[in-house]
Design a protein around this motif. Structure first.
Motif, mmCIF file in Angstrom:
data_model
loop_
_atom_site.group_PDB
_atom_site.id
_atom_site.type_symbol
_atom_site.label_atom_id
_atom_site.label_comp_id
_atom_site.label_asym_id
_atom_site.label_seq_id
_atom_site.Cartn_x
_atom_site.Cartn_y
_atom_site.Cartn_z
ATOM 1 N N LYS A 129 15.482 -4.488 -1.922
ATOM 2 C CA LYS A 129 14.484 -4.183 -0.894
ATOM 3 C C LYS A 129 13.957 -2.757 -1.034
ATOM 4 N N ASN A 130 14.804 -1.821 -1.417
ATOM 5 C CA ASN A 130 14.338 -0.451 -1.620
ATOM 6 C C ASN A 130 13.360 -0.361 -2.787
ATOM 7 N N LEU A 131 13.614 -1.095 -3.839
ATOM 8 C CA LEU A 131 12.694 -1.088 -4.980
ATOM 9 C C LEU A 131 11.385 -1.788 -4.631
ATOM 10 N N ILE A 132 11.476 -2.847 -3.823
ATOM 11 C CA ILE A 132 10.268 -3.551 -3.382
ATOM 12 C C ILE A 132 9.378 -2.624 -2.550
ATOM 13 N N ASP A 133 9.988 -1.774 -1.726
ATOM 14 C CA ASP A 133 9.208 -0.821 -0.937
ATOM 15 C C ASP A 133 8.356 0.066 -1.838
ATOM 16 N N ALA A 134 8.959 0.565 -2.916
ATOM 17 C CA ALA A 134 8.224 1.457 -3.817
ATOM 18 C C ALA A 134 7.110 0.714 -4.547
ATOM 19 N N CYS A 135 7.387 -0.500 -5.000
ATOM 20 C CA CYS A 135 6.392 -1.251 -5.768
ATOM 21 C C CYS A 135 5.255 -1.755 -4.885
ATOM 22 N N CYS A 136 5.599 -2.437 -3.820
ATOM 23 C CA CYS A 136 4.562 -2.944 -2.907
ATOM 24 C C CYS A 136 3.792 -1.789 -2.266
ATOM 25 N N GLY A 137 4.516 -0.717 -1.926
ATOM 26 C CA GLY A 137 3.855 0.428 -1.312
ATOM 27 C C GLY A 137 2.821 1.051 -2.221
ATOM 28 N N ALA A 138 3.118 1.146 -3.522
ATOM 29 C CA ALA A 138 2.158 1.739 -4.461
ATOM 30 C C ALA A 138 0.877 0.914 -4.530
ATOM 31 N N MET A 139 1.003 -0.392 -4.636
ATOM 32 C CA MET A 139 -0.186 -1.243 -4.750
ATOM 33 C C MET A 139 -1.014 -1.219 -3.468
ATOM 34 N N VAL A 140 -0.339 -1.374 -2.348
ATOM 35 C CA VAL A 140 -1.050 -1.429 -1.071
ATOM 36 C C VAL A 140 -1.682 -0.080 -0.748
ATOM 37 N N TRP A 141 -0.947 1.015 -0.970
ATOM 38 C CA TRP A 141 -1.469 2.349 -0.643
ATOM 39 C C TRP A 141 -2.677 2.695 -1.506
ATOM 40 N N PHE A 142 -2.696 2.209 -2.745
ATOM 41 C CA PHE A 142 -3.827 2.507 -3.625
ATOM 42 C C PHE A 142 -5.063 1.712 -3.228
ATOM 43 N N PHE A 143 -4.894 0.434 -2.950
ATOM 44 C CA PHE A 143 -6.065 -0.420 -2.739
ATOM 45 C C PHE A 143 -6.682 -0.250 -1.349
ATOM 46 N N TRP A 144 -5.864 -0.074 -0.307
ATOM 47 C CA TRP A 144 -6.493 0.102 1.002
ATOM 48 C C TRP A 144 -5.722 1.005 1.973
ATOM 49 N N GLY A 145 -4.446 1.256 1.753
ATOM 50 C CA GLY A 145 -3.680 2.046 2.707
ATOM 51 C C GLY A 145 -4.187 3.472 2.841
ATOM 52 N N PHE A 146 -4.384 4.158 1.714
ATOM 53 C CA PHE A 146 -4.857 5.546 1.756
ATOM 54 C C PHE A 146 -6.255 5.619 2.337
ATOM 55 N N GLY A 147 -7.102 4.645 2.036
ATOM 56 C CA GLY A 147 -8.449 4.630 2.588
ATOM 57 C C GLY A 147 -8.452 4.487 4.097
ATOM 58 N N LEU A 148 -7.599 3.613 4.628
ATOM 59 C CA LEU A 148 -7.508 3.473 6.076
ATOM 60 C C LEU A 148 -7.003 4.747 6.736
ATOM 61 N N SER A 162 15.618 -12.187 4.674
ATOM 62 C CA SER A 162 15.414 -12.669 3.315
ATOM 63 C C SER A 162 14.439 -11.770 2.569
ATOM 64 N N ILE A 163 14.474 -11.832 1.252
ATOM 65 C CA ILE A 163 13.608 -10.996 0.425
ATOM 66 C C ILE A 163 12.143 -11.339 0.660
ATOM 67 N N ASN A 164 11.812 -12.616 0.728
ATOM 68 C CA ASN A 164 10.411 -13.009 0.911
ATOM 69 C C ASN A 164 9.851 -12.496 2.236
ATOM 70 N N ALA A 165 10.656 -12.601 3.283
ATOM 71 C CA ALA A 165 10.207 -12.095 4.577
ATOM 72 C C ALA A 165 10.044 -10.588 4.538
ATOM 73 N N TYR A 166 10.934 -9.902 3.821
ATOM 74 C CA TYR A 166 10.835 -8.447 3.765
ATOM 75 C C TYR A 166 9.618 -7.998 2.964
ATOM 76 N N VAL A 167 9.253 -8.728 1.927
ATOM 77 C CA VAL A 167 8.044 -8.390 1.163
ATOM 78 C C VAL A 167 6.822 -8.420 2.072
ATOM 79 N N ILE A 168 6.731 -9.454 2.895
ATOM 80 C CA ILE A 168 5.599 -9.560 3.834
ATOM 81 C C ILE A 168 5.599 -8.371 4.785
ATOM 82 N N PHE A 169 6.777 -8.037 5.303
ATOM 83 C CA PHE A 169 6.835 -6.898 6.218
ATOM 84 C C PHE A 169 6.470 -5.591 5.524
#
Length: 368
Positions: free
Chosen positions: A77-96, A148-155
């Motif tokens: 879950k800690n690694l998922i935070d870094a990976c998902c966070g990078a993609m989301v922050w680049f595409f729309w998180g930083f812009g918002l 679960s991992i899938n639920a945490y990815v969504i969160f």
């Protein structure tokens, strides 16, 4: 000789030309300004690198704090935070969060990296990305061992892509809350309060770990059980001859297997031993104190740049004063909190004698 004197006179005259001197001074001022900006950018980038390393500290702390059977889930879950966070922050998180909010609700540019290079925002993007990952990882520990991992990815996507950017847009992004006078130097409200409230809500939704506050088999009492006949020597038997409370525990299956010779006595003893081990898991003690210690020290180290780097520069008198004061506070506050938790927890909560005398987890929690 005449030509040399002529050359020298022309050189001296050109060096004394006021227009030439103004040009040289302008170039020197530009160079100094570039040096200042480069030093501030270097400070931000190095701070971002250290803050990103905080993911390692969280991984050590959370994996060491859970039971051994669940530590791989926490690491993932800690690694998922870094990976998902990078993609989301680049595409729309930083812009918002920072895309020209201007006292509004959320940003309207910098989506998918557009405009970052033209406006020199790559360094700011990276520094703020490390903060966004920290906010998301706070929740990882709040729901450890029961999601679960899938639920945490969504969160994780929702936290890094919607919740945290909107809060940042209102405040650091100079949104409506900033216009109302809100200020937050290093994220005590924006990062930690947002992550803490999100973790509390998530913990309420998923509920406590099984057996944490209520024993899974709390109503079972085999004191009066007669193993010769596989039943209790008291009233309350059901149609099959087993006591209702005993049947709810699952022990009736073990007795049936034993009398039917599906299990020998060694298998029954092994089941009892494993079952007792599972019941002792309800204390949920850390399975690896070394991992917990390393994570605590790593987080303490990264907090220094988390708070010090929030000065967003090191050249100006204001920024370097903010950086050094915040670093001193980051040393003194965790030290005081850790000692307070270590020595006074026994007067606040109850626990085993060993837990109170060697409250290593409480010391680490206080430091963090």
């Amino acid at each position: 000789m005449a030509s040399n004197s002529t050359l020298n006179s022309s050189t001296n005259s050109s060096s004394e030309d006021p227009f030439v001197r103004k040009s040289e001074l302008a170039n020197l001022e530009d160079a100094i300004q570039y040096a200042y900006e480069g030093a501030d950018l270097n400070w931000i980038l190095m701070s971002g690198v250290v803050v990103f390393f905080m993911q390692t500290g969280f991984a050590f702390v959370e994996s060491g704090s859970v039971r051994e059977k669940n530590y791989m889930n926490v690491l993932l879950k800690n690694l998922i935070d870094a990976c998902c966070g990078a993609m989301v922050w680049f595409f729309w998180g930083f812009g918002l969060a920072y895309g020209n909010v201007n006292g509004g609700f959320m940003g309207t540019k910098y989506f998918a990296g557009l405009g970052l290079e033209e406006e020199g925002q790559y360094g700011n993007w990276f520094f703020q990305y490390a903060f966004a990952c920290s906010a998301a990882t706070i929740v990882s520990g709040s729901v450890a061992e029961r999601i679960s991992i899938n639920a945490y990815v969504i969160f994780s996507i929702w936290m890094t892509g919607v919740i945290y950017p909107i809060v940042v847009a209102w405040t650091w992004g100079q949104g409506w809350l900033y216009e109302a006078g809100f200020t937050d130097f290093a994220g005590s409200g924006i990062v930690h309060l947002t992550g803490g409230v999100s973790g509390l809500v998530a913990a309420i939704i998923v509920g406590p770990r099984l057996g944490k506050f209520r024993s899974i088999r709390e109503n079972v009492d085999a004191t009066n059980f007669d193993f010769r006949f596989g039943r209790f020597q008291e009233s309350g038997l059901d149609a099959s001859g087993y006591h209702k409370r005993f049947k709810e525990s699952g022990y009736d299956i073990v007795i049936d297997k034993y009398f039917k010779r599906d299990w020998d006595i060694a298998r029954v003893h092994n089941f009892s031993r494993q079952y007792r081990l599972k019941l002792t898991d309800r204390k949920f003690m850390p399975h690896n104190n070394l991992s917990l210690l390393l994570g605590t020290l790593i987080n303490w180290f990264t907090w220094l740049m988390f708070n010090g780097g929030s000065s967003l520069g090191i050249i100006s008198e204001k920024s370097h004063d903010q950086a050094q004061i915040s670093m001193v506070n980051t040393i003194m506050a965790p030290a005081a909190a850790g000692l307070t938790t270590f020595y006074f927890k026994k007067y606040i909560v109850r626990g085993d004698l060993m837990d109170l005398r060697m409250d290593f987890g409480g010391l680490c929690n206080g430091v963090q």
